[in-house]
Design an enzyme around this catalytic site. Structure first.
Site, PDB file in Angstrom:
ATOM      1  N   GLU A 239       8.937  16.405  15.092  1.00 56.59           N
ATOM      2  CA  GLU A 239       9.455  16.096  13.758  1.00 56.59           C
ATOM      3  C   GLU A 239       8.749  16.994  12.739  1.00 56.59           C
ATOM      4  OE1 GLU A 239       8.495  12.327  11.716  1.00 56.59           O
ATOM      5  OE2 GLU A 239      10.617  12.246  11.227  1.00 56.59           O
TER       6      GLU A 239
ATOM      7  N   CYS B 112      13.437  10.592   7.576  1.00 52.17           N
ATOM      8  CA  CYS B 112      13.217  10.265   8.989  1.00 52.17           C
ATOM      9  C   CYS B 112      14.506  10.388   9.808  1.00 52.17           C
ATOM     10  CB  CYS B 112      12.610   8.888   9.134  1.00 52.17           C
ATOM     11  SG  CYS B 112      13.498   7.623   8.252  1.00 52.17           S
TER      12      CYS B 112
ATOM     13  N   GLU C  59       8.587   1.587  11.485  1.00 51.34           N
ATOM     14  CA  GLU C  59       9.730   2.484  11.313  1.00 51.34           C
ATOM     15  C   GLU C  59       9.138   3.885  11.257  1.00 51.34           C
ATOM     16  OE1 GLU C  59      11.997   4.948  10.177  1.00 51.34           O
ATOM     17  OE2 GLU C  59      12.145   4.041   8.185  1.00 51.34           O
TER      18      GLU C  59
ATOM     19  N   LYS D 133       0.871  -1.188   0.000  1.00 53.06           N
ATOM     20  CA  LYS D 133       0.000   0.000   0.000  1.00 53.06           C
ATOM     21  C   LYS D 133       0.898   1.225   0.000  1.00 53.06           C
ATOM     22  CE  LYS D 133      -2.225   3.182   1.851  1.00 53.06           C
ATOM     23  NZ  LYS D 133      -1.982   4.551   1.359  1.00 53.06           N
TER      24      LYS D 133
END
Ligand code: NAP
Ligand code: MG
Length: 489
Positions: free
Chosen positions: A393, A295, A261, A186
């Site tokens: 973040e 990331c 993750e 996906k």
């Protein structure tokens, strides 16, 4: 400016379909989701939105494939299929990289590097396919024999983000296929095109029907997969917020295995004895690679006070010289992925303007780039370690630089985060480097470098940066389960 190949243009004219059982099928609903070129905001493609009947049909097809073909497939055959896919990806570098560049916005040379990295990753895991072994265990009785097997999980859902669309898909597909699972991929709604292109290559490589399927859609499709009773595992990369939802969905359904993750807010720490020339070269890309949509981005830069002005001045100088335009022109920095991401990042920049000193950037790009999703690389400085821009973040080209004085102080700053994905230390003192590396709460520590990756080296997060380790031998544990077999002789 790179001109698009005929294959790229033809692919963009395809109608929205789902890849189920090695066929291109219409979704149960006619609803589609537009995909935009981040360089100019124009719609370039539309994807089908997979709904409940589509997800059910796909899971069923995967289960049939697993039971009838994949469970007992010779591991050497799996290796050969994965090698073939790698070879096909290399033969299709041009359309794959152009589509990635158009859909995600990244500079074309970086897109080419991504496609090559995807092929290399597949080759590494093709090598593992026939080396997944169990063990035999002595249990203090001559009449008992015990051995273990590592078996595939069955049907796995792989949900990936938009920052490295093809690479993130392959990071999951490669080990999952090497271990003998049936995969439902996906991709992110913003960047599904290369996953769809990959589907053609999967068929051409000769994977049996149902072994790899691609369902496009939005978060709802991801949620249907996460809750599905017929799926044995979800491998997820994306935000911590959605990662928690995937875990919750597992708890509420069939306790499917989950590996995550997630986000990061990585410290990049420069000591007084660092090799400053190497720091200057690395810091720019540790701070702004992929327009900050990474990331592992080193978004918290800490510099020893004796070197602070020198390092920051050079970072500002080098950042000011970065070129920014459409990815097809191969600039240093491309646009962000979406208008939504621009709004999010600019929101953080605005909060930063109230809590920190702005050293560079701080705005959306105007003028000829105003139709695209461009945000200036932005540098703040504050020593307030609880400021929003230091804790959250941002996932855009925004870093904070702060001075520090001593080692105890900096380890506390480094670990003062809900995240723990990556980190870096710059020093010539080998004892300091390793002592520090052991104390830091992060899944990766780079000493005198940044963003070093290899398919053989485990990668994943401490704390809220994730669960499990991708890459290397570790990823085999994510896509197999161990069975102990006892025999009374
Ligand atoms: P996200 O929402 O976490 O998306 C990641 C993937 O999960 C996408 O395929 C997404 O599909 C899917 N998804 C969304 N809602 C879901 C649900 N309820 N259940 C299962 N799957 C679901 O990330 P995003 O919205 O694209 O980005 C938001 C922020 O996440 C970024 O600003 C950044 O901070 C962070 N992020 C981190 C990483 C990373 O590598 N650590 C990567 C991307 C983003 P759709 O895209 O179709 O919604
Ligand atoms: Mg797009």
């Amino acid at each position: 400016m790179k001109t698009l190949s005929k294959t790229t243009i033809e692919f963009l004219n395809r109608s929205p379909k789902l890849f189920i059982n090695n066929e291109w099928l219409d979704a149960s609903s006619s609803a589609t989701i537009p995909s935009f070129n981040p360089a100019n905001g124009e719609e370039i493609f539309s994807i089908a939105a997979a709904n409940e009947p589509d997800v059910n049909r796909t899971v069923e097809a995967a289960r049939v494939a697993f039971d009838n073909k994949v469970r007992d497939m010779n591991p050497a055959k799996r290796a050969a299929l994965i090698h073939k896919l790698a070879e096909l990806i290399e033969q299709h570098i041009e359309p794959l990289s152009q589509l990635e560049c158009l859909d995600n916005g990244k500079p074309i040379s970086r897109a080419v590097a991504d496609v090559k990295a995807a092929a290399a990753h597949l080759r590494y895991y093709a090598g593992w396919a026939d080396k997944i072994e169990g063990s035999s265990i002595p249990v203090n009785s001559p009449n008992i024999m015990v051995y273990t097997r590592r078996e595939a999980l069955g049907v796995v859902g792989l949900i990936v983000p938009w920052n490295f669309p093809l690479v993130m898909a392959i990071w999951k597909l490669a080990p999952a296929l090497a271990c003998g699972n049936c995969c439902i991929l996906k991709p992110a709604e913003q960047t599904s095109i290369t996953a769809l292109y990959l589907a053609d290559l999967i068929k051409e490589a000769g994977f049996p029907k149902g072994m790899v399927q691609v369902l496009t859609g939005n978060g709802k499709t991801g949620s249907l997969l996460s809750h599905h009773m017929g799926i044995n595992k979800i491998g997820f990369t994306g935000s911590t917020e959605v990662g928690k939802k995937v875990l919750e969905a597992s708890a509420k359904s069939n306790l499917k295995k989950v590996s995550l993750e997630l986000g990061g807010k990585s410290p990049n720490i420069i000591f007084d004895d660092a090799d400053i020339n190497r720091v200057h070269q690395s810091l720019l890309w540790a701070s702004f690679y992929n327009s900050g949509q990474e990331c592992t981005l080193g978004s918290r830069v800490y510099v020893h006070k004796s070197k602070f002005n020198e390092v920051v001045d050079e970072l500002v100088k080098r950042t000011s010289a970065l070129s920014m335009e459409s990815g097809l022109a191969n600039p240093d920095l491309g646009p962000l992925v979406s208008e939504e991401q621009v709004v999010r990042v600019v929101g953080y920049i605005d909060s930063g303007k109230n809590e920190a000193e702005l050293l560079l950037g701080g705005n959306r790009k105007e003028g000829s780039l105003s139709h695209g999703f461009f945000v200036e690389p932005t540098i703040f400085t504050t020593s307030n370690h609880s400021a929003t821009i230091v804790q959250e973040e941002i996932f855009g080209p925004v870093v904070n630089v702060a001075p520090f004085e001593d080692e105890e102080e900096i380890i506390a700053y480094a670990n003062n985060s809900r995240y723990g994905l990556a980190s870096a230390i710059w020093t010539k003192d080998i004892s300091r480097a390793h002592k520090f590396a052991h104390r830091i709460e992060a899944g990766v520590v780079w000493i005198n470098g940044y963003d070093l990756f290899h398919p053989a080296v485990p990668f994943g997060g401490y704390k809220e940066s994730g669960i499990g380790r991708e890459m290397g031998k570790s990823a085999l544990e994510l896509y197999t389960q161990e069975k102990s077999i006892w025999t009374n002789l």
